[in-house]
Design a protein around this motif. Structure first.
Motif, short mmCIF file in Angstrom:
data_model
loop_
_atom_site.label_atom_id
_atom_site.label_comp_id
_atom_site.label_asym_id
_atom_site.label_seq_id
_atom_site.Cartn_x
_atom_site.Cartn_y
_atom_site.Cartn_z
N GLN A 43 -37.78 4.27 2.09
CA GLN A 43 -38.26 5.11 3.44
C GLN A 43 -37.80 4.38 4.41
O GLN A 43 -37.36 5.09 5.51
CB GLN A 43 -39.96 4.91 3.14
N GLN A 44 -37.60 2.99 4.66
CA GLN A 44 -37.12 2.37 5.81
C GLN A 44 -35.94 2.83 6.07
O GLN A 44 -35.41 3.06 7.11
CB GLN A 44 -37.44 0.83 5.91
N ILE A 45 -35.10 2.75 5.05
CA ILE A 45 -33.65 2.91 5.36
C ILE A 45 -33.24 4.47 5.62
O ILE A 45 -32.35 4.45 6.64
CB ILE A 45 -32.97 2.65 4.04
N ALA A 52 -30.50 2.83 10.88
CA ALA A 52 -29.57 4.03 11.34
C ALA A 52 -28.27 3.68 11.27
O ALA A 52 -27.46 4.74 11.00
CB ALA A 52 -30.00 4.72 12.64
N TRP A 53 -27.79 2.45 11.28
CA TRP A 53 -26.45 2.19 11.45
C TRP A 53 -25.65 2.35 10.14
O TRP A 53 -24.52 2.67 9.99
CB TRP A 53 -26.26 0.50 11.75
N LEU A 54 -26.43 2.39 8.92
CA LEU A 54 -25.90 2.89 7.57
C LEU A 54 -25.64 4.40 7.42
O LEU A 54 -25.14 4.53 6.46
CB LEU A 54 -27.07 2.30 6.56
N GLY A 59 -23.49 9.15 4.58
CA GLY A 59 -22.99 10.48 4.68
C GLY A 59 -21.63 10.49 4.07
O GLY A 59 -21.42 11.63 3.59
N LEU A 60 -20.77 9.44 3.84
CA LEU A 60 -19.50 9.38 3.29
C LEU A 60 -19.85 9.64 1.76
O LEU A 60 -19.14 10.33 0.95
CB LEU A 60 -18.65 8.10 3.81
N ILE A 61 -20.69 8.72 1.25
CA ILE A 61 -21.00 8.77 -0.27
C ILE A 61 -21.59 10.22 -0.42
O ILE A 61 -21.03 10.80 -1.45
CB ILE A 61 -22.04 7.90 -0.50
N GLY A 97 -19.27 7.51 17.17
CA GLY A 97 -20.37 7.63 16.29
C GLY A 97 -20.64 6.47 15.22
O GLY A 97 -21.84 6.40 14.65
N GLU A 98 -19.45 6.13 14.72
CA GLU A 98 -19.41 4.96 13.49
C GLU A 98 -19.79 3.52 13.82
O GLU A 98 -19.40 2.59 13.49
CB GLU A 98 -18.70 5.55 12.73
N GLN A 99 -19.51 3.27 15.52
CA GLN A 99 -19.23 1.98 15.89
C GLN A 99 -20.57 1.13 15.59
O GLN A 99 -20.37 -0.08 15.07
CB GLN A 99 -19.18 2.12 17.34
N ALA A 100 -21.83 1.74 15.55
CA ALA A 100 -22.78 0.74 15.31
C ALA A 100 -22.74 0.19 13.76
O ALA A 100 -23.06 -1.14 13.21
CB ALA A 100 -24.30 1.51 15.54
#
Length: 125
Positions: A43-45, A52-54, A59-61, A97-100
């Motif tokens: 739930q946290q993830i 949110a950095w993940l 999305g790629l997976i 958008g993927e920098q984090a």
């Protein structure tokens, strides 16, 4: 898997390798986060801004798994584009958008041998 479409097996391997990266990242992050049950952590993830950095990796997976679900019509060029995006995400060519993700990922890549090994496996896949 069909010998005439080897890119489908390569995508399956890539998905598995990226899931390995995700698992290694989550395991490495456990050292810095309070204990949570598996359900609480999920739930946290998926909902917490701290995780949110993940999202680029998730999305790629998801994109790879979606492409594999409709594999009957998947051209080699689309599989190659997905592979290129995976390499860019993991190797540092990330879009703004993927920098984090890249910042967190690089830190864990340098501090966790498990993340480094999963990274190498993903780049090979």
């Amino acid at each position: 898997m069909s010998a005439e479409r080897p890119w489908l097996e390569q995508l399956r391997e890539s998905s598995g390798a990226l899931q390995g990266v995700l698992g290694a990242l989550l395991e490495a992050e456990r050292a810095f986060t309070p204990f949570a049950s598996p359900l609480e952590r999920l739930q946290q993830i998926t909902t917490s801004p701290e995780w949110a950095w993940l999202q680029p990796l998730y999305g790629l997976i998801a994109d790879i798994d979606h492409a594999l679900a409709s594999a009957r019509d998947l051209p080699a060029s689309e599989a190659a584009a997905i592979g290129a995006h995976a390499r860019e995400l993991l190797a540092g060519g990330a879009v703004p958008g993927e920098q984090a993700f890249l910042e967190h990922y690089r830190a864990l890549l340098q501090s966790s041998p498990a993340v480094a090994m999963a990274h190498a496996a993903a780049l090979r896949a």
